[in-house]
Design a protein around this motif. Structure first.
Motif, mmCIF file in Angstrom:
data_model
loop_
_atom_site.group_PDB
_atom_site.id
_atom_site.type_symbol
_atom_site.label_atom_id
_atom_site.label_comp_id
_atom_site.label_asym_id
_atom_site.label_seq_id
_atom_site.Cartn_x
_atom_site.Cartn_y
_atom_site.Cartn_z
ATOM 1 N N SER A 5 0.816 -1.219 0.000
ATOM 2 C CA SER A 5 0.000 0.000 0.000
ATOM 3 C C SER A 5 0.850 1.270 0.000
ATOM 4 C CB SER A 5 -0.927 0.004 1.222
ATOM 5 O OG SER A 5 -0.172 0.117 2.428
ATOM 6 N N GLN A 6 2.099 1.183 0.474
ATOM 7 C CA GLN A 6 2.962 2.352 0.479
ATOM 8 C C GLN A 6 3.395 2.767 -0.920
ATOM 9 O OE1 GLN A 6 5.969 0.842 3.226
ATOM 10 N NE2 GLN A 6 5.398 2.435 4.679
ATOM 11 N N GLN A 7 3.494 1.811 -1.821
ATOM 12 C CA GLN A 7 3.859 2.047 -3.220
ATOM 13 C C GLN A 7 5.199 2.770 -3.350
ATOM 14 O OE1 GLN A 7 0.493 3.993 -5.080
ATOM 15 N NE2 GLN A 7 -0.587 2.056 -5.319
ATOM 16 N N ARG A 8 6.127 2.451 -2.482
ATOM 17 C CA ARG A 8 7.468 3.004 -2.594
ATOM 18 C C ARG A 8 8.254 2.222 -3.636
ATOM 19 N NH1 ARG A 8 9.009 3.436 3.856
ATOM 20 N NH2 ARG A 8 7.476 5.069 4.395
ATOM 21 N N PRO A 9 9.187 2.862 -4.321
ATOM 22 C CA PRO A 9 10.001 2.121 -5.294
ATOM 23 C C PRO A 9 10.823 1.060 -4.585
ATOM 24 C CG PRO A 9 10.911 4.301 -4.911
ATOM 25 C CD PRO A 9 9.565 4.283 -4.249
ATOM 26 N N PRO A 10 10.904 -0.139 -5.155
ATOM 27 C CA PRO A 10 11.645 -1.213 -4.486
ATOM 28 C C PRO A 10 13.143 -0.962 -4.446
ATOM 29 C CG PRO A 10 10.936 -1.912 -6.665
ATOM 30 C CD PRO A 10 10.279 -0.592 -6.408
ATOM 31 N N TYR A 11 13.640 -0.089 -5.321
ATOM 32 C CA TYR A 11 15.071 0.210 -5.332
ATOM 33 C C TYR A 11 15.301 1.555 -5.999
ATOM 34 C CZ TYR A 11 14.664 -1.314 -10.187
ATOM 35 O OH TYR A 11 14.268 -1.449 -11.490
#
Length: 334
Positions: free
Chosen positions: A305-311
């Motif tokens: 749900s945060q939808q932060r980039p994985p890297y």
């Protein structure tokens, strides 16, 4: 040539090799010394994408030195350590080849097998060729036994399509890589994801060799973490286990209540703390186990749900200048 997502023509090469690296300075030279002649001998256009997973040693600087004499080598350096599977993901989203091979830099998986994989994929027109370890005698007894237990458990969750003793050494077609890059999972376990997709596949057997240098990047703690990610990412069985544990605790409580009432009615109640202490510990332990299992799934939902980039990419030698490049989960960079 083909038209990319940005409308520009881009070169299409036959083979891309993705190599995640974390503190592999001691192994880089020996790895390149075996990988390069193996790829040059194929007689086809290729690229090698070395993904540095936030190394703290001189891995990146050495790769850049080697690239000066090996133009097919592409260095992608991540800003921080994100783990082996996410580093693979960064490599998959960067490759340009029609076939993609993933291989570690420790030389436990022989680069010389890549040619056999490619030939098998093209001859039989299959999308996936797994490298299967037929001999693990170089591993410790604990490693072999724990790996065997892991694969037996995963085959029950994923199904018989999961190749026994197949790790992250595999060849995939562009169609498979495109599907992998579109998946929104925050922490994919590719050794399970790939067989679950149902693409046509074959296997190539090889003897697993000893690590050429350095220390393993999969100690016991990371093996346990991988197992948790594998189970929670592919099955709701732990939640069903929590339900059964809850039912067991309920039945146990009912039995204790009936026993207490019978003892009270017969006047044979004997004061004591042992039975109460055991009951409280048992019920409390079951409740904590259930909460922990539930927390694993809630944690995955929270991360998604945060939808932060994985890297974040700190350096990519394929771009004109180093620049931060974030790739949100489920998207493929153009």
């Amino acid at each position: 040539m083909r038209i990319g997502l940005d409308g520009q023509e881009e070169v299409v090469m036959l083979l891309s090799v993705v190599t995640p690296m974390y503190n592999e300075r001691e192994a880089v030279d020996q790895f390149v010394a075996r990988l390069r002649p193996a790829l040059d001998g194929l007689g086809t256009e290729y690229e090698v994408v070395a993904v540095d997973d936030g190394s703290t040693d001189a891995t990146v600087s050495r790769l850049l030195q080697l690239r000066a004499d090996w133009p097919q080598l592409r260095v992608v350096s991540l800003r921080r350590n994100v783990g082996h599977q996410t580093a693979l993901r960064a490599g998959f989203q960067a490759v340009r080849g029609e076939y993609v091979v993933s291989i570690d830099a420790d030389l436990q998986d022989p680069p010389e097998v890549i040619g056999e994989m490619l030939a098998l994929a093209r001859r039989d027109q299959v999308d996936v060729v797994y490298g299967v370890r037929s001999d693990r005698s170089t591993d410790s007894a604990f490693k072999r036994n724990s790996a065997g237990l892991y694969y037996r458990m995963m085959r029950r969750l994923v199904g018989p399509s999961l190749s026994d003793q197949a790790g992250d050494f595999r060849l995939m077609s562009r169609a498979v890589v495109t599907v992998l890059n579109s998946l929104p999972e925050p922490r994919p376990v590719y050794r399970l994801v790939v067989p679950s997709l149902g693409f046509s596949s074959r296997e190539v057997s090889y003897a697993r060799q000893e690590r050429v240098a350095g220390r393993t990047k999969y100690p016991l703690s990371r093996m346990v973490r991988l197992t948790f990610d594998s189970v929670t990412g592919f099955s709701a069985a732990p939640l069903r286990l929590a339900t059964w544990l809850g039912l067991f605790s309920f039945l146990l409580c009912v039995a204790l209540i009936v026993t207490a009432l019978v003892a009270w009615g017969s006047g044979g109640v004997v004061p004591g703390w042992t039975s109460l202490y055991i009951a409280v510990l048992l019920l409390g332990g079951i409740q904590l186990i259930c909460l922990g299992l539930l927390g694993e799934y809630v944690g995955r939902i929270y991360m998604a749900s945060q939808q932060r980039p994985p890297y974040l990419v700190a350096l990519d030698t394929a771009t004109p200048a180093p620049a931060d490049t974030s790739v949100p989960a489920g998207r493929t960079p153009s």
